[in-house]
Write an enzyme that holds these catalytic residues in place. Structure first.
Site, PDB file in Angstrom:
ATOM      1  N   GLU A 162      -6.859  -7.478  -0.689  1.00  0.00           N
ATOM      2  CA  GLU A 162      -7.209  -7.355   0.726  1.00  0.00           C
ATOM      3  C   GLU A 162      -8.611  -6.796   0.859  1.00  0.00           C
ATOM      4  O   GLU A 162      -8.980  -5.838   0.169  1.00  0.00           O
ATOM      5  CB  GLU A 162      -6.275  -6.388   1.459  1.00  0.00           C
ATOM      6  CG  GLU A 162      -4.911  -6.921   1.776  1.00  0.00           C
ATOM      7  CD  GLU A 162      -4.119  -5.900   2.588  1.00  0.00           C
ATOM      8  OE1 GLU A 162      -4.719  -5.210   3.432  1.00  0.00           O
ATOM      9  OE2 GLU A 162      -2.915  -5.773   2.340  1.00  0.00           O
ATOM     10  N   GLU A 179       0.829  -1.216   0.000  1.00  0.00           N
ATOM     11  CA  GLU A 179       0.000   0.000   0.000  1.00  0.00           C
ATOM     12  C   GLU A 179       0.857   1.258   0.000  1.00  0.00           C
ATOM     13  O   GLU A 179       0.804   2.074   0.935  1.00  0.00           O
ATOM     14  CB  GLU A 179      -0.956   0.004   1.199  1.00  0.00           C
ATOM     15  CG  GLU A 179      -2.071  -0.991   1.066  1.00  0.00           C
ATOM     16  CD  GLU A 179      -3.199  -0.782   2.075  1.00  0.00           C
ATOM     17  OE1 GLU A 179      -2.982  -0.099   3.078  1.00  0.00           O
ATOM     18  OE2 GLU A 179      -4.285  -1.324   1.844  1.00  0.00           O
TER      19      GLU A 179
HETATM   20  C1  GLA Z   1      -4.204  -2.472   4.701  1.00  0.00           C
HETATM   21  C2  GLA Z   1      -2.822  -3.036   4.912  1.00  0.00           C
HETATM   22  C3  GLA Z   1      -2.827  -4.238   5.814  1.00  0.00           C
HETATM   23  C4  GLA Z   1      -3.715  -3.993   7.006  1.00  0.00           C
HETATM   24  C5  GLA Z   1      -5.088  -3.642   6.537  1.00  0.00           C
HETATM   25  C6  GLA Z   1      -6.082  -3.426   7.645  1.00  0.00           C
HETATM   26  O1  GLA Z   1      -4.902  -3.114   3.717  1.00  0.00           O
HETATM   27  O2  GLA Z   1      -2.220  -3.393   3.697  1.00  0.00           O
HETATM   28  O3  GLA Z   1      -1.513  -4.509   6.208  1.00  0.00           O
HETATM   29  O4  GLA Z   1      -3.182  -2.970   7.772  1.00  0.00           O
HETATM   30  O5  GLA Z   1      -5.013  -2.428   5.813  1.00  0.00           O
HETATM   31  O6  GLA Z   1      -7.332  -3.025   7.169  1.00  0.00           O
END
Ligand code: GLA
Length: 643
Positions: free
Chosen positions: A298, A143
């Site tokens: 995710e 991210e």
């Molecule tokens: C993001 C991050 C993860 C986690 C999630 C929680 O997607 O990539 O590592 O922190 O948020 O929602």
């Protein structure tokens, strides 16, 4: 095959637990795990001293259970030893405060130290696992721009200067582009230029716009540097990094061009009854980036842990939201995370396997989802272009949302996109996102909700649209340096639209201005028509009788923000020959090539008429005439004739 699985953090658990993880993953039908995302300090506890033993065993276990690895390069959190040795690699905020270790993404994007170590680690991991049969995809960083989008340290300043020198060649080129004659900012050398740190008053908006471009590029350089190392070692393996839906900070058109597969993380708020609409828009962006299927890497099985109040997903919503991602082109559904953490900031974030273990609603829904994904396997890989396109341009977005220097700070691009997207979505009309310059063949309707920054090339491109074209307010205002087009907005779009904006007329929040096509809010304009017909006139107020919406041939200009674009849109759909569907409120219908997804986002049963018949893949029952959707229920129809 559709992907199913999630982030797996075995290093947070004793090894005895891993056997149970494997057994339960196999039981649920998990076929991919994202691993080692934050594992740098465990993989390299001291410089050059690696501990790969645990990861070797995890990779072997995954493979033995038929689970593929989306293996991270582990560079999302540099380890404490590196930060302590090089404190200068931590990011500095706009106020000059250097941030501390103790969270994640603790790096300055321009730090040569961080980059060199990250690339070295990526290469080391690639060399170790290049032949491992579990390895199916590389996951670089995590991210990007989530916590660290920008850094204002001296190293970043030097990087910014080099970027500017490359863009403008001479400092006079920069002076001209940035309009430094304003407020006495004329530079006589690049060495005098700094990032837009906190200043006594508003910062030069042209400088800010270049800073946004630079920050997106600087992080992309990091991604590219790791990717180059991976490519050398494993040339054939796909490389990705997980996007964050529609994100202001990174130009995802540019970023996705550097990826093999677009992946996204999406967390719609279960407490917001309309969150499925905004998330559908971002899913459509993901599919549009490379014009191919993407992967939801995710999502949350239930609650997240980072909102002020974290509502769980009610029963059925995990499956429903997963089907929604598939409907919009994802080739699977992955989650954060596999096993719910017992410590750390995310210990209350939901997981496929919750604290309560297997005798829980969440686990039963995990099993149910695994079965549904098996039943839907044939959907993988399918893709089709939509009939409607929405224009999205990051340069223009950055310019539009510059702080402190606009006629109004109320125009927000995501909201402007949703003004058009929501009524299209409510009628089951597929939408692609397009950047300026993309081939528009096949689109019956192209909508640019806002093009604040617009070049002559963009205007010419828009006029090549084969069908109806709509341009929203405050468009064609500035050039790529954020300098105002002379002669009045919409600048280079004047010819296409046949109008000139004499004056911007923003409205205070509570004000509504009637237009004859419904009320306008936030924004209106004083228009002069030279080669266009009025479609709607303002009624009452200072603009009484003046045009609000205009048309020249196939091109419509909307000089205001309509409270509800539906009345205008319905007329445009007829002109464009796009057939809307009749859907109950809260029911989503999405076509994905030969499949029709019907998704009931409401908590009551819904019934709707079907114009196509086929087989519901979830229940394997034939359907024709109508569909019954239970509360938060869904049907995935393989449409007849497309088998
Ligand atoms: C993001 C991050 C993860 C986690 C999630 C929680 O997607 O990539 O590592 O922190 O948020 O929602």
């Amino acid at each position: 095959m559709l992907r199913f699985g999630g982030d797996y953090n075995p290093e947070q658990w004793p090894e005895e637990v891993w056997a149970e993880d494997m057994r339960l993953m196999a039981e649920a039908g998990v076929n991919m795990a994202t691993i080692a995302v934050f594992s740098w300090s465990r993989l390299e506890p001291a410089e050059g001293a690696h501990d790969f033993g645990w990861l070797d065993r995890v990779m072997d276990l995954l493979h033995a259970h038929g689970i593929d690895a989306d293996l991270a390069t582990a560079t999302a959190t540099p380890p404490p030893w590196l930060v302590r040795r090089h404190p200068e690699m931590m990011p500095v905020n706009a106020d000059g405060v250097r941030l501390e270790f103790g969270s994640r993404q603790g790096y300055c994007p321009s730090s040569p130290v961080y980059r060199a170590h990250a690339v070295r680690l990526a290469r080391t991991i690639a060399l170790r696992y290049r032949e491992h049969p579990a390895l199916k995809m590389w996951h670089i960083g995590n991210e990007y721009a989530d916590h660290t989008l920008e850094c204002f340290c001296d190293v970043s300043a030097a990087h910014f200067r080099a970027w500017l020198e490359h863009r403008y060649t001479t400092v006079d080129g920069l002076n001209a582009a940035w309009g430094t004659s304003c407020w006495g900012q004329h530079y006589t050398g690049f060495d005098q230029v700094e990032p837009p740190r906190t200043a006594p008053g508003p910062v030069n908006p042209s400088q800010l716009l270049d800073w946004r471009r630079f920050c997106s590029d600087a992080l992309l350089e990091l991604f590219e540097a790791e990717k180059a190392a991976l490519r050398e070692v494993t040339p054939g393996l796909p490389v990705t990094t997980n996007f964050m839906s529609i994100l202001h900070g990174l130009d995802y058109w540019k970023w996705s061009a550097a990826e093999d597969l677009v992946t996204d993380d999406a967390y719609p708020d279960p407490a917001d009854p309309s969150s499925h609409v905004a998330i559908a828009l971002s899913y459509d962006l993901m599919r549009s980036l490379k014009r191919q299927p993407w992967l939801l890497l995710e999502s949350a099985p239930s609650a997240v842990s980072w909102r002020a109040v974290n509502a769980p997903k009610p029963p059925g919503m995990m499956l429903l939201h997963s089907l929604q991602a598939l409907a919009h082109g994802s080739d699977g559904v992955m989650f954060f995370q596999w096993r719910q953490a017992r410590y750390g900031p995310e210990k209350f974030h939901s997981a496929l396997l919750p604290h309560g273990g297997t005798d829980t609603r969440t686990w039963r829904e995990t099993l149910q989802l695994g079965q549904a994904l098996t039943a839907l396997a044939e959907v993988a890989g399918s893709y089709e272009q939509a009939e409607v396109a929405l224009v999205l341009d990051w340069d223009s977005w950055w310019g539009l949302e510059a702080p402190e220097s606009m006629p109004s700070d109320r125009l927000k691009l995501k909201e402007l996109l949703l003004d058009w997207y929501a009524p299209l979505h409510a009628r089951g009309i597929g939408v692609d996102l397009v950047p300026p310059g993309r081939d528009l063949t096949g689109y019956r309707l192209v909508i640019a909700p806002n093009l604040y920054l617009c070049t002559q090339e963009t205007a010419t491109w828009l006029s090549t649209a084969p069908g109806q074209v709509v341009v929203g307010p405050f468009s064609g205002v500035v050039d790529p340096a954020d300098q105002v087009h002379q002669g009045g907005a919409p600048g280079p779009l004047r010819e296409l639209l046949g109008v000139t904006v004499e004056e911007f007329w923003p409205l205070h929040d509570e004000v509504r201005q009637e237009t004859g096509l419904g009320a306008a809010r936030t924004w209106t304009e004083w228009l002069r028509l030279h080669d266009a017909e009025p479609v709607a006139l303002y009624q009452g107020g200072e603009l009484d009788g003046r045009p609000a919406v205009t048309r020249r041939g196939r091109a419509t200009y909307v000089g205001c923000r309509l409270d509800d674009t539906t009345p205008l849109l319905l007329d445009l759909l007829v002109r464009a020959g796009v057939e809307p569907m009749e859907l109950p409120q809260g029911v989503e219908a999405v076509r994905r090539a030969g499949y029709l997804f019907l998704l009931n986002h409401t908590a009551i049963p819904q019934r709707l008429a079907l114009t196509s018949s086929g087989t519901d893949l979830l229940t394997r029952t034939p359907m024709h005439g109508h569909a019954e959707l239970p509360p938060r229920g869904a049907v995935v129809l393989r449409v007849e004739g497309n088998q």
